[in-house]
Motif scaffolding. Structure first.
Motif, PDB file in Angstrom:
ATOM      1  N   UNK A 456       0.833  -1.210   0.000  1.00 41.98           N
ATOM      2  CA  UNK A 456       0.000   0.000   0.000  1.00 41.98           C
ATOM      3  C   UNK A 456       0.865   1.256   0.000  1.00 41.98           C
ATOM      4  N   UNK A 457       1.946   1.237   0.796  1.00 37.59           N
ATOM      5  CA  UNK A 457       2.850   2.386   0.841  1.00 37.59           C
ATOM      6  C   UNK A 457       3.480   2.633  -0.527  1.00 37.59           C
ATOM      7  N   UNK A 458       3.839   1.558  -1.235  1.00 39.27           N
ATOM      8  CA  UNK A 458       4.415   1.694  -2.580  1.00 39.27           C
ATOM      9  C   UNK A 458       3.395   2.256  -3.569  1.00 39.27           C
ATOM     10  N   UNK A 459       2.187   1.708  -3.498  1.00 40.20           N
ATOM     11  CA  UNK A 459       1.115   2.182  -4.387  1.00 40.20           C
ATOM     12  C   UNK A 459       0.852   3.666  -4.154  1.00 40.20           C
ATOM     13  N   UNK A 460       0.770   4.064  -2.878  1.00 33.02           N
ATOM     14  CA  UNK A 460       0.506   5.468  -2.546  1.00 33.02           C
ATOM     15  C   UNK A 460       1.637   6.372  -3.035  1.00 33.02           C
ATOM     16  N   UNK A 461       2.879   5.895  -2.896  1.00 37.00           N
ATOM     17  CA  UNK A 461       4.038   6.703  -3.298  1.00 37.00           C
ATOM     18  C   UNK A 461       4.085   6.936  -4.808  1.00 37.00           C
ATOM     19  N   UNK A 462       3.460   6.049  -5.583  1.00 35.16           N
ATOM     20  CA  UNK A 462       3.495   6.168  -7.048  1.00 35.16           C
ATOM     21  C   UNK A 462       2.690   7.357  -7.556  1.00 35.16           C
ATOM     22  N   UNK A 463       1.707   7.803  -6.756  1.00 30.52           N
ATOM     23  CA  UNK A 463       0.802   8.911  -7.144  1.00 30.52           C
ATOM     24  C   UNK A 463       0.186   8.670  -8.519  1.00 30.52           C
ATOM     25  N   UNK A 464      -0.171   7.384  -8.763  1.00 34.27           N
ATOM     26  CA  UNK A 464      -0.745   6.988 -10.051  1.00 34.27           C
ATOM     27  C   UNK A 464      -2.184   7.464 -10.175  1.00 34.27           C
ATOM     28  N   UNK A 465      -2.644   7.574 -11.422  1.00 37.36           N
ATOM     29  CA  UNK A 465      -4.022   8.025 -11.683  1.00 37.36           C
ATOM     30  C   UNK A 465      -5.012   6.873 -11.749  1.00 37.36           C
ATOM     31  N   UNK A 466      -4.483   5.639 -11.783  1.00 38.22           N
ATOM     32  CA  UNK A 466      -5.354   4.465 -11.724  1.00 38.22           C
ATOM     33  C   UNK A 466      -4.698   3.411 -10.837  1.00 38.22           C
ATOM     34  N   UNK A 467      -5.485   2.857  -9.917  1.00 40.66           N
ATOM     35  CA  UNK A 467      -4.988   1.828  -9.007  1.00 40.66           C
ATOM     36  C   UNK A 467      -5.683   0.510  -9.293  1.00 40.66           C
ATOM     37  N   UNK A 468      -4.898  -0.540  -9.456  1.00 39.00           N
ATOM     38  CA  UNK A 468      -5.416  -1.900  -9.613  1.00 39.00           C
ATOM     39  C   UNK A 468      -5.097  -2.635  -8.309  1.00 39.00           C
ATOM     40  N   UNK A 469      -6.118  -2.945  -7.537  1.00 42.43           N
ATOM     41  CA  UNK A 469      -5.931  -3.487  -6.188  1.00 42.43           C
ATOM     42  C   UNK A 469      -6.524  -4.887  -6.098  1.00 42.43           C
ATOM     43  N   UNK A 470      -5.665  -5.875  -5.888  1.00 44.32           N
ATOM     44  CA  UNK A 470      -6.116  -7.269  -5.805  1.00 44.32           C
ATOM     45  C   UNK A 470      -6.146  -7.675  -4.338  1.00 44.32           C
TER      46      UNK A 470
END
Length: 581
Positions: A456-470
């Protein structure tokens, strides 16, 4: 009393886990074992199961006749196994049956009848102890209870991960251990299998100790709570929902006492300052004695101030930001005639699109291709998938090794993820509860919840415009799940999330993509609620649960502002709502 733990303390070189913890497990108890990720729940289970392996202080008393069954957090399905589900569950019964038949055959030719009769009696006793006479009908009853009768003759190697976990639970239950321990048996179970697990737990006659963060199970299955937090343990006889309410009431009482104590300490400090000032021009012995007495009083007062490890629980500060927002109506993903097959066709004629701010749950039974679709969208190499080239995408995998390198330390992994300095990483990961020596640990040594937090910390740090969460809530403690729900609600981009968590789907998603007959159809949240109410909940349960959470948040805000006049009537309102739940 089957198990008694008395003032047990244990630590690893880099981390203290327990300080003088005390609790008991008794016959008939169905106990939920909860606590934030990394607090040491799985280690405590290991100590209970094999105390000789650990050097701990304190006493651990286990009834010598107590048998323990176990379902692991990370059970692996052996794809080479050729037995059927029925044979796998009945393995122990069938083995004893075969032993009895073999002994009977030997009796026809033996000259040492006494030895064989002794073996025969021993085998009969073992068979009777696990309910062998009725084992076939008992297996069928369990399969029927879990709505898995259709799997009776299916090979174990053909089961989905969720089905195999349920079959393991049944197998352990049917062998009738005095205590059955399950470590997060709910992880990755789909809605129907989760409901089946609830039924299996609630009809089990023996003693249970279950590590779980699943709010559905916590609210519906247990009559005792063990809560491990900040190296201490709290024991509560009653339901989880009552325990949570008790914690909130305790928090209010402690906060009122704390404010009164702070006022008393401030008054004492004023007296001490005044006595010190007088001592600068008046050297009478009585003045010095008065000052020393007042200082000692203040020190004793400070030492006995109330500490509440179960009230002040650290919640992570999850923020899902994006670099550049995209126009709301922009189509960012288009899936056209997507198809996937392995040994057989899994998905076919899949068509859907997503806009820049859509928050969508992808749901369906275990083994229906959800993860494969999500991974194909992330890789963006499938001809049926058209991803907007301007959109940055981040991915959280249910297979944690896919996005985290086990041989790395936490610091090394985040340097590889693009962070510039160790100080930057340390500062960032404080928000996620990682600090001190744990940052130098290998990722392989972390708990499942800690690994998911890192993802989650990595995903948040990416500041991406789309999140794919499994399965983002898998292994996460309830406090982190709630923090994640809030972060998802505040997020300005698009989310496609696989989840079997009722609460996360209902609380955070705009609509649902549901797998039905090997394709995907769109479903409104209203229809989704109606569908799961029909299968799993009393009507309006999730709305009441959401209202409960909103009231709890209002009470927290009132307490933060020390507004007890507002907090107390809200607590009364919450108590009435809990009765309805």
């Amino acid at each position: 009393m089957m198990i008694k733990v008395d003032n047990l303390s244990f630590s690893f070189p880099q981390k203290e886990l327990y300080t003088n913890i005390t609790f008991t497990l008794e016959e008939g108890q169905h106990c939920a074992f909860i606590g934030t990720s990394g607090s040491g729940k799985s280690t405590l289970i290991d100590i209970l199961m094999d105390p000789e392996r650990y050097l701990f202080e304190g006493k651990l008393e286990i009834d010598p006749d107590c048998t323990i069954g176990y379902v692991s957090q990370f059970s692996q399905l052996d794809r080479s196994q050729d037995t059927t589900v029925f044979e796998y569950i009945g393995e122990k019964y069938i083995k004893i049956q075969q032993d009895i038949e073999s002994i009977c055959a030997d009796m026809a030719t033996t000259t040492d009848m006494d030895t064989l009769l002794e073996k025969y009696q021993f085998a009969l006793d073992a068979f009777e102890a696990i309910g062998g006479e009725d084992f076939e009908s008992n297996i069928l009853k369990k399969l029927n209870l879990a709505n898995l009768m259709k799997l009776k003759d299916v090979r174990v190697s053909d089961l989905s991960g969720g089905e195999f976990k349920l079959i393991q639970v049944m197998k352990e239950m049917l062998e009738r251990p005095d205590l059955m321990i399950m470590d997060e048996p709910d992880v990755f179970l789909d809605f129907d299998n989760l409901n089946a697990l609830k039924n299996l737990i609630n009809t089990h006659k023996g003693m249970l100790l279950v590590v779980t963060h699943n709010r559905y199970l916590l609210n519906h299955c247990f009559n005792k709570i063990l809560h491990l937090e900040n190296t201490e343990i709290q024991e509560f006889d009653g339901r989880y929902i009552e325990y949570n309410f008790s914690l909130l009431q305790t928090k209010i009482e402690l906060q009122e006492l704390t404010i009164a104590e702070e006022e008393e300490m401030e008054r004492n400090n004023g007296i001490i300052d005044n006595l010190r000032h007088i001592a600068t021009y008046n050297s009478e012995a009585s003045r010095g004695r008065a000052l020393k007495a007042r200082v000692r009083f203040q020190e004793r007062f400070e030492a006995r101030r109330i500490k509440a490890p179960f009230v002040d629980i650290k919640q992570p500060n999850i923020r899902l930001d994006i670099d550049d927002e995209i126009e709301e109506d922009t189509t960012i993903l288009n899936v056209t005639n997507y198809r996937v097959a392995f040994d057989e066709l899994i998905l076919d004629h899949v068509n859907f699109e997503m806009k820049a701010t859509d928050k969508v749950a992808l749901i369906g039974p275990n083994g229906t291709g959800k993860t494969t679709l999500l991974r194909d969208i992330f890789n963006n190499t499938h001809e049926a998938i058209d991803m907007n080239a301007d959109v940055k995408v981040a991915y959280l995998s249910q297979f944690q090794g896919e996005m985290l390198e086990d041989s790395n330390t936490i610091l090394e992994d985040f340097i590889e993820a693009g962070f510039k300095t160790y100080d930057e990483i340390r500062s960032y990961l404080l928000n996620y509860g990682f600090e001190g020596e744990i940052l130098d640990q290998k990722i392989a040594s972390l708990s499942g919840g800690e690994k998911n937090m890192l993802q989650l910390a990595k995903v948040a740090a990416s500041k991406a415009q789309m999140l794919l969460l499994d399965e983002p809530t898998s292994h996460l403690d309830t406090y982190t799940q709630i923090a994640l729900e809030k972060a998802i609600k505040d997020y300005k981009g698009a989310i496609l999330m696989i989840s079997h968590d009722f609460y996360s789907v209902v609380n955070g998603m705009d609509y649902v993509l549901i797998i039905d007959d090997k394709t995907i159809r769109k479903m409104s949240m209203r229809k989704f609620r109606k569908m799961i109410y029909a299968s799993h909940f009393d009507r309006d349960y999730l709305e009441k649960e959401q209202k409960k959470k909103a009231l709890e948040m209002e009470i927290e805000v009132a307490l933060k502002n020390t507004n007890f006049l507002l907090a107390k009537p809200l607590v009364d309102e919450l108590e009435e709502l809990i009765k309805l739940l």
